[in-house]
Design an enzyme around this catalytic site. Sequence first.
Site, PDB file in Angstrom:
ATOM      1  N   TYR A 163      94.651 -82.218 103.363  1.00 35.49           N
ATOM      2  CA  TYR A 163      95.927 -82.684 102.805  1.00 35.49           C
ATOM      3  C   TYR A 163      96.381 -81.852 101.605  1.00 35.49           C
ATOM      4  CZ  TYR A 163      95.716 -87.036 105.508  1.00 35.49           C
ATOM      5  OH  TYR A 163      95.682 -87.962 106.510  1.00 35.49           O
ATOM      6  N   LYS A 180      81.926 -86.263 107.800  1.00 35.69           N
ATOM      7  CA  LYS A 180      81.606 -85.645 109.089  1.00 35.69           C
ATOM      8  C   LYS A 180      80.755 -84.399 108.821  1.00 35.69           C
ATOM      9  CE  LYS A 180      82.936 -86.059 112.849  1.00 35.69           C
ATOM     10  NZ  LYS A 180      82.176 -86.636 113.997  1.00 35.69           N
ATOM     11  N   ASP A 197      82.777 -91.322 112.390  1.00 39.22           N
ATOM     12  CA  ASP A 197      83.056 -92.002 113.661  1.00 39.22           C
ATOM     13  C   ASP A 197      82.160 -93.235 113.821  1.00 39.22           C
ATOM     14  OD1 ASP A 197      81.402 -89.749 113.602  1.00 39.22           O
ATOM     15  OD2 ASP A 197      81.312 -89.589 115.761  1.00 39.22           O
ATOM     16  N   ASP A 244      92.035 -91.904 104.967  1.00 38.61           N
ATOM     17  CA  ASP A 244      93.325 -92.295 105.530  1.00 38.61           C
ATOM     18  C   ASP A 244      93.103 -93.136 106.788  1.00 38.61           C
ATOM     19  OD1 ASP A 244      96.003 -92.457 105.928  1.00 38.61           O
ATOM     20  OD2 ASP A 244      96.336 -90.325 106.293  1.00 38.61           O
TER      21      ASP A 244
END
Length: 419
Positions: free
Chosen positions: A158, A228, A282, A306
Amino acid sequence: MSYDEVSVPENGERITYDEDDDVLHVPENPIVPIIHGDGIGRDVAPAAQAVLEAAAEATGRNIEWMRVLAGEAARDEYGENLPDDTVSAIRDHRVAIKGPLTTPVGAGFRSLNVALRKKLDLYANVRPTYYLEGVPSPVSNPEAMDMVNFRENTEDVYAGIEWEAGTDEVEQVRDFVEDEMGFDETIHDGDVGIGVKPITEYGTKRLVRRAIEYAIENDRDSVTLVHKGNIMKFTEGAFRDWGYEVAAEEFPEETIDEDTLWEEYDGEAPDDVVVVKDRIADNMLQQLLTRTSNYDVLAMPNLNGDYLSDAAGAQIGGLGIAPGANFGDGRVLAEPVHGSAPKHAGKDKANPTAMILSGKLMLEYIGWDDAADLVHDAVEAQISEHRVTYDLERQVEGGVKLATSEFAEEVVDRIHDLA
Ligand code: NAD
């Protein structure tokens, strides 16, 4: 003309910040800048103001509102979307609240919200996600959810470092990545868009530090680093490693990591200790649903934050009630998660709960916990009786549909009754 000459209330005093001790000094009559915002901001902001004012007065204080402009109202008055006056008023007064702002269409604008967060260096987006009795939810055990999400606000994909397909710049970046950095078999031929994902030690540590401090101050059990790092080892993996480093180096007495919890304490955390753990993003999205009550405070890079905070918000009733705030050092700008919902604007029908509860977060930040509790209890009592705005009324049996202003008036009455 500067903002001091037009909008500073006469009777209020400024909140100040002692940087060395990281302490806010809050008078009993603080000046609090407020941006009503665009679209439904015009409906929900005055409603929230009335409720927060009532809670302050019921606990012997006063909020001296200072109306500042951004978005459409600022365009009319100043000819620009985000006047310097507005930014400096919020910077000077330290604690402020805003309604949603429509992202203007056109070149040069990512979002006014992003611009505000950047200019004020509000690096942590904080979203408490907890269940209010009576709110319709898509899951069978919504009351298990009681989390506070800390999302890094200034970096990651971002950061805005990206190049459009077909430009000279993107081809220069491609050449550099292929020829200089040796990734010659990685990017497919033909048009490509490229973005850069910076995750810094500085950005990570100040976010995780704030999440751990919050957990300690609010007697929370754990802080989970959501990343991640299994795939993006040098960015998200670094986020995890730096996160654990902050905990071990800066909070050695107050925190333990999950390995130590099992090795030395057989999974039973000692009292007053915050367990720091990490989860792959995840997997975390599944665990939000399947092991909801195992999680408490989450600290995440921007993109994970987000996705995750929206998913968590959906479990406890969605946008109309989801509060938020942006934290910097000695500074907070509270704002609901939702946007300006233009199709409902000006109709006195939007749900003001998200903005009211964002205000509650602001009250907690300035140490007015008694006023914050009043707001919480009054809103919960109101919703549990199913006297709600259209968005909730259509989802509950026997609901009574109220206008934004009616909902706020009834919550104010409840505050008077509870106080
Ligand atoms: P939105 O949140 O404005 O609206 C999505 C839908 O959610 C609405 O149509 C409505 O059905 C529902 N909703 C949202 N808030 C509600 C409330 N308080 N009460 C009842 N129902 C509510 O999202 P969007 O349509 O994607 O965005 C509209 C504009 O808002 C865009 O310009 C966007 O950039 C901006 N935006 C601003 C912020 C912010 O200021 N922080 C956040 C998100 C979007």
